[in-house]
Design an enzyme around this catalytic site. Sequence first.
Site, PDB file in Angstrom:
ATOM      1  N   ASP A  90      -4.188   4.807   6.430  1.00  7.25           N
ATOM      2  CA  ASP A  90      -4.560   5.610   7.071  1.00  7.25           C
ATOM      3  C   ASP A  90      -5.834   5.307   8.350  1.00  7.25           C
ATOM      4  O   ASP A  90      -5.242   4.905   9.250  1.00  7.25           O
ATOM      5  CB  ASP A  90      -5.509   6.727   6.347  1.00  7.25           C
ATOM      6  N   PHE A 105      -2.773  15.527   5.416  1.00 11.06           N
ATOM      7  CA  PHE A 105      -2.792  15.218   4.219  1.00 11.06           C
ATOM      8  C   PHE A 105      -1.428  15.139   3.367  1.00 11.06           C
ATOM      9  O   PHE A 105      -0.687  16.088   3.405  1.00 11.06           O
ATOM     10  CB  PHE A 105      -3.572  15.918   3.107  1.00 11.06           C
ATOM     11  N   GLU A 115       1.145  -1.268   0.009  1.00  3.77           N
ATOM     12  CA  GLU A 115      -0.106   0.198  -0.033  1.00  3.77           C
ATOM     13  C   GLU A 115       0.767   1.406  -0.163  1.00  3.77           C
ATOM     14  O   GLU A 115       2.013   1.155   0.553  1.00  3.77           O
ATOM     15  CB  GLU A 115      -0.809   0.072   1.083  1.00  3.77           C
ATOM     16  N   ASP A 116       0.511   2.630  -0.623  1.00  2.00           N
ATOM     17  CA  ASP A 116       0.967   3.679  -0.472  1.00  2.00           C
ATOM     18  C   ASP A 116       0.750   4.358   1.027  1.00  2.00           C
ATOM     19  O   ASP A 116       1.888   4.534   1.389  1.00  2.00           O
ATOM     20  CB  ASP A 116       0.463   4.600  -1.477  1.00  2.00           C
ATOM     21  N   ARG A 149       0.588  12.244  -8.365  1.00  2.00           N
ATOM     22  CA  ARG A 149       1.055  10.964  -8.305  1.00  2.00           C
ATOM     23  C   ARG A 149       2.545  10.798  -8.738  1.00  2.00           C
ATOM     24  O   ARG A 149       3.383  10.190  -8.334  1.00  2.00           O
ATOM     25  CB  ARG A 149       0.424  10.015  -8.898  1.00  2.00           C
TER      26      ARG A 149
HETATM   27  P1  IMP Z   1      -7.702   3.948   4.894  1.00  2.94           P
HETATM   28  O1  IMP Z   1      -8.699   2.748   4.329  1.00  2.94           O
HETATM   29  O2  IMP Z   1      -8.334   4.889   5.718  1.00  2.94           O
HETATM   30  O3  IMP Z   1      -6.555   3.347   5.414  1.00  2.94           O
HETATM   31  O4  IMP Z   1      -7.300   4.846   3.639  1.00  2.94           O
HETATM   32  C1  IMP Z   1      -6.172   4.173   2.616  1.00  2.94           C
HETATM   33  C2  IMP Z   1      -6.454   4.942   1.169  1.00  2.94           C
HETATM   34  O5  IMP Z   1      -6.992   6.232   1.200  1.00  2.94           O
HETATM   35  C3  IMP Z   1      -4.995   4.935   0.746  1.00  2.94           C
HETATM   36  O6  IMP Z   1      -4.712   3.777  -0.024  1.00  2.94           O
HETATM   37  C4  IMP Z   1      -5.117   6.482  -0.146  1.00  2.94           C
HETATM   38  O7  IMP Z   1      -5.414   6.072  -1.560  1.00  2.94           O
HETATM   39  C5  IMP Z   1      -6.165   7.142   0.482  1.00  2.94           C
HETATM   40  N1  IMP Z   1      -5.255   8.157   1.577  1.00  2.94           N
HETATM   41  C6  IMP Z   1      -5.403   8.188   2.972  1.00  2.94           C
HETATM   42  N2  IMP Z   1      -4.644   9.109   3.333  1.00  2.94           N
HETATM   43  C7  IMP Z   1      -4.202   9.859   2.315  1.00  2.94           C
HETATM   44  C8  IMP Z   1      -3.363  11.081   1.994  1.00  2.94           C
HETATM   45  O8  IMP Z   1      -2.854  11.602   3.079  1.00  2.94           O
HETATM   46  N3  IMP Z   1      -2.943  11.416   0.895  1.00  2.94           N
HETATM   47  C9  IMP Z   1      -3.620  10.846  -0.288  1.00  2.94           C
HETATM   48  N4  IMP Z   1      -4.292   9.567  -0.129  1.00  2.94           N
HETATM   49  C10 IMP Z   1      -4.466   9.275   1.109  1.00  2.94           C
HETATM   50 MG    MG Z   2      -4.427   3.501  -2.127  1.00  2.00          MG
END
Ligand code: IMP
Ligand code: MG
Length: 186
Positions: free
Chosen positions: A105, A154, A101-102, A167
């Site tokens: 969050d 963010f 994963e990138d 990106r």
């Molecule tokens: P989660 O399900 O809340 O853990 O979110 C994961 C996804 O939300 C990541 O794979 C990103 O695509 C997006 N995301 C969460 N935080 C950020 C951020 O700070 N910048 C850009 N994308 C984010």
């Molecule tokens: Mg993602």
Amino acid sequence: MNMTLKDKNFEVYLSRSEVKKRIHQLGEQITRDFQNKEVVVLGVLNGSFVFMADLCREINLPLICTFIKLSSYDGTMTTGQVRSILGLDSDLKGKNVIIVEDIVDTGISIEYLLKTISDHHPESIAIATLLFKPEAFRFKYAIDYVGFEIPNKFVVGYGLDYDGLGRNLPDIYQLSTPLINSIKNV
Ligand code: IMP
Ligand code: MG
């Protein structure tokens, strides 16, 4: 260095050289942990494509590199969200899988992936994420491979986007804190 995407200002938070160094370390760690094993690396599109390309080249193991995408759309279910995994064409049964994963969050995406992928009965599942926001994470478990723990702000660049943009930026940027004192120019 500052940069603007649409209506937001960003500043460099992690430089490309810091990121490169850390990914080299993660690759070494994964190579050690999975010695003599074949590994399936599952990149989660779109955000992971840059990290995935760099991480895979730092792993010295027999490696199967593949990508999946998470669809998420509002449904009529009580949760409000219905998800599915798109593009999962590899047989994961008995395999050592690393989800790439990138950013993690809230952890909701990774939680869904862990549950769904374990239904395929792999030998093991690990998570590798470049960025991790511990303050936002809603679950209790540890993430196996974390590039950087970052504050709950963010970020864009190095695969991560703001409204589809950013990106391609080689460094990682964080949303600038607005100047409370902007009145000083009046
Ligand atoms: P989660 O399900 O809340 O853990 O979110 C994961 C996804 O939300 C990541 O794979 C990103 O695509 C997006 N995301 C969460 N935080 C950020 C951020 O700070 N910048 C850009 N994308 C984010
Ligand atoms: Mg993602």
